[in-house]
Design an enzyme around this catalytic site. Sequence first.
Site, PDB file in Angstrom:
ATOM      1  N   CYS A  50       0.857  -1.176   0.000  1.00 22.29           N
ATOM      2  CA  CYS A  50       0.000   0.000   0.000  1.00 22.29           C
ATOM      3  C   CYS A  50       0.905   1.242   0.000  1.00 22.29           C
ATOM      4  O   CYS A  50       1.810   1.333   0.831  1.00 22.29           O
ATOM      5  CB  CYS A  50      -0.897  -0.004   1.232  1.00 22.29           C
ATOM      6  SG  CYS A  50      -1.853   1.520   1.430  1.00 22.29           S
ATOM      7  N   ASP A  57       0.042  -5.834  -0.007  1.00 24.06           N
ATOM      8  CA  ASP A  57      -1.132  -6.085  -0.837  1.00 24.06           C
ATOM      9  C   ASP A  57      -0.842  -7.354  -1.623  1.00 24.06           C
ATOM     10  O   ASP A  57       0.248  -7.520  -2.168  1.00 24.06           O
ATOM     11  CB  ASP A  57      -1.381  -4.935  -1.812  1.00 24.06           C
ATOM     12  CG  ASP A  57      -1.942  -3.701  -1.135  1.00 24.06           C
ATOM     13  OD1 ASP A  57      -2.624  -3.849  -0.105  1.00 24.06           O
ATOM     14  OD2 ASP A  57      -1.710  -2.592  -1.641  1.00 24.06           O
ATOM     15  N   GLU A  73       7.963 -14.249 -22.896  1.00 25.91           N
ATOM     16  CA  GLU A  73       8.620 -15.394 -22.271  1.00 25.91           C
ATOM     17  C   GLU A  73       8.236 -15.387 -20.797  1.00 25.91           C
ATOM     18  O   GLU A  73       8.332 -14.359 -20.125  1.00 25.91           O
ATOM     19  CB  GLU A  73      10.145 -15.269 -22.462  1.00 25.91           C
ATOM     20  CG  GLU A  73      10.909 -16.536 -22.168  1.00 25.91           C
ATOM     21  CD  GLU A  73      11.199 -16.727 -20.703  1.00 25.91           C
ATOM     22  OE1 GLU A  73      11.188 -17.886 -20.250  1.00 25.91           O
ATOM     23  OE2 GLU A  73      11.425 -15.732 -19.992  1.00 25.91           O
ATOM     24  N   LEU A  74       7.749 -16.510 -20.291  1.00 26.78           N
ATOM     25  CA  LEU A  74       7.131 -16.543 -18.963  1.00 26.78           C
ATOM     26  C   LEU A  74       8.096 -16.294 -17.808  1.00 26.78           C
ATOM     27  O   LEU A  74       7.729 -15.650 -16.824  1.00 26.78           O
ATOM     28  CB  LEU A  74       6.390 -17.865 -18.757  1.00 26.78           C
ATOM     29  CG  LEU A  74       5.165 -18.044 -19.655  1.00 26.78           C
ATOM     30  CD1 LEU A  74       4.516 -19.404 -19.403  1.00 26.78           C
ATOM     31  CD2 LEU A  74       4.171 -16.925 -19.463  1.00 26.78           C
ATOM     32  N   GLU A  92      -5.606   0.062  -8.901  1.00 29.22           N
ATOM     33  CA  GLU A  92      -6.002   0.585 -10.211  1.00 29.22           C
ATOM     34  C   GLU A  92      -4.782   0.984 -11.033  1.00 29.22           C
ATOM     35  O   GLU A  92      -4.788   0.884 -12.262  1.00 29.22           O
ATOM     36  CB  GLU A  92      -6.935   1.790 -10.031  1.00 29.22           C
ATOM     37  CG  GLU A  92      -8.225   1.467  -9.292  1.00 29.22           C
ATOM     38  CD  GLU A  92      -8.094   1.450  -7.757  1.00 29.22           C
ATOM     39  OE1 GLU A  92      -9.109   1.200  -7.098  1.00 29.22           O
ATOM     40  OE2 GLU A  92      -6.987   1.691  -7.219  1.00 29.22           O
TER      41      GLU A  92
END
Length: 134
Positions: A50, A57, A73-74, A92
Amino acid sequence: MVENKNYTTPFTIDDPEVIKTDLLEPIEYAYKSKRSIDIRIRQPEYTSVCPMTGLPDNGCIIIEYRPDQYIVELKSLKYYLLQYRNVGMFYEHVVNKILDDLAGVIKPLSMKVTGEFTPRGGISSVATAVYEKE
């Protein structure tokens, strides 16, 4: 130490500018001339903090996209997302930044990033941002 009108926290909160997009590695999509594909990636262990309190978070980041020339590429995506660990951002803003960064690197036909964030104080939050190639 970060101070705002309501809190003083002893935690270090990193600024979003520490996030580097050069960790993201585009890979050529080999079937681009044959067919389109829809890709869905889930990162259920997303963490950041936060920006007001420095408290953690957590949530699940879901990335859905239709590639044009490139896929991501992962492992590079994993390292990219790990950079958020101590970054102070509102939900957001997180989904919008991830969308902007990924779309800027792999230039998909379309992309949607959704953050399903763990409830805090009895309130849960889901935020979605969408990109469409012009």
